[in-house]
Design a protein around this motif. Structure first.
Motif, mmCIF file in Angstrom:
data_model
loop_
_atom_site.group_PDB
_atom_site.id
_atom_site.type_symbol
_atom_site.label_atom_id
_atom_site.label_comp_id
_atom_site.label_asym_id
_atom_site.label_seq_id
_atom_site.Cartn_x
_atom_site.Cartn_y
_atom_site.Cartn_z
ATOM 1 N N LYS A 169 0.833 -1.212 0.000
ATOM 2 C CA LYS A 169 0.000 0.000 0.000
ATOM 3 C C LYS A 169 0.866 1.261 0.000
ATOM 4 N N SER A 172 2.256 1.666 -3.389
ATOM 5 C CA SER A 172 1.185 2.087 -4.290
ATOM 6 C C SER A 172 0.886 3.571 -4.142
ATOM 7 N N ASP A 173 0.790 4.041 -2.898
ATOM 8 C CA ASP A 173 0.475 5.442 -2.648
ATOM 9 C C ASP A 173 1.572 6.376 -3.151
ATOM 10 N N TRP A 177 0.554 4.029 -8.379
ATOM 11 C CA TRP A 177 0.470 2.795 -9.159
ATOM 12 C C TRP A 177 -0.365 1.843 -8.324
ATOM 13 N N THR A 178 -1.484 1.376 -8.793
ATOM 14 C CA THR A 178 -2.340 0.544 -7.958
ATOM 15 C C THR A 178 -1.635 -0.754 -7.573
ATOM 16 N N SER A 179 -2.062 -1.347 -6.476
ATOM 17 C CA SER A 179 -1.472 -2.614 -6.032
ATOM 18 C C SER A 179 -1.581 -3.673 -7.115
ATOM 19 N N LEU A 182 1.029 -2.952 -9.735
ATOM 20 C CA LEU A 182 2.352 -3.306 -9.216
ATOM 21 C C LEU A 182 2.603 -4.802 -9.354
#
Length: 266
Positions: A169, A172-173, A177-179, A182
């Motif tokens: 997370k 991602s933050d 880039w969304t999990s 990734l």
């Protein structure tokens, strides 16, 4: 290039490590040479350390050959044959992108025999380590992509800066880039989940601490029990056995200089 950590281990294994030029440091972690000058084989255990390795080697029983090893997720028993001369390029994860066909994801916990003339190397290149490093650096510079996705570069900077103690997370933050994105990038490219890779980097960061006898968490483990469980999972033994390192069989710990400190890759 920065020449360092040259010493003799167990009187018959020699080792030298060189850090790469800044121009290729995002792709190459180090160049190194390992030689077994004795007439007997040396049994060793190779611990997971998050690296991708290209080996250029020969021994008393094997001719010159080139091998690519993918990322390992568990300890591997290995043998350093008599008369072994091994020159190696340890690649950063981004280094997978300069390999033909990006094969790293398919060789998790295994290796691949490359062409004997891979990158135009040959047996005589094992005669001079400094020249080998210069030739390898020159070849790698020719293969660097014209442009790299900055999110990938930042991803590994964040992992190494935290010694693997970072959540998906958080990554991602910080990367926007969304999990899912990734993991969609990481798992096929390297053959393991991103979370598992971070755990390996955190384990690697413990090598120097364990060698110094610090058998309790120095990294971001939940507690002592979690630390012991992770060390046992990735090394096959308890921290106290790693610390004893009987006969120097855990080779990465044996190759740590007595006064060295683990440093994050950059």
């Amino acid at each position: 290039m920065n020449y360092c950590n040259r010493f003799l281990m167990r009187n018959d294994i020699t080792y030298q490590l060189v850090k790469p030029d800044a121009a290729i440091a995002d792709y190459v972690e180090s160049f190194w040479v390992l030689q077994n000058k004795s007439a007997t084989a040396k049994e060793v255990v190779i611990l997971p350390d998050g690296r991708i390795d290209l080996f250029f080697s020969r021994s008393a029983s094997e001719p010159f050959h080139v091998t690519l090893l993918g990322i390992s997720t568990h300890p591997e028993q290995a043998e350093i044959a008599p008369g072994t001369v091994m020159f190696a390029i340890s690649l950063q994860p981004l280094g997978a992108e300069i390999l033909p066909g990006n094969p790293v994801g398919s060789i998790i916990n295994s290796g691949k025999r490359m062409a004997d003339d891979f990158w135009e190397f040959e047996e005589k290149d094992l005669e001079d380590f400094e020249q080998f490093c210069e030739k390898a650096s020159s070849r790698i510079k020719q293969l660097l992509p014209a442009k790299i996705d900055e999110r990938k570069k930042k991803l590994f900077e964040l992992i190494y800066a935290s010694n693997g103690s970072v959540t998906i997370k958080e990554l991602s933050d910080k990367l926007c880039w969304t999990s899912r994105q990734l993991n969609r990038y990481f798992s096929p490219q390297f053959g393991l989940p991103l979370k598992a890779y971070c755990s390996i980097i955190r384990f690697r960061a413990s090598f120097a601490h364990i060698k110094e006898g610090k058998l309790y968490p120095q990294q971001d483990f939940a507690d002592q029990s979690h630390f012991i469980k992770e060390v046992k999972k990735l090394s096959g033994v308890l921290p106290k056995e790693l610390n004893k390192n009987k006969n120097g069989k855990f080779i990465q710990l044996a190759l740590l200089s007595q006064n060295s400190k683990f440093k994050s890759q950059k």
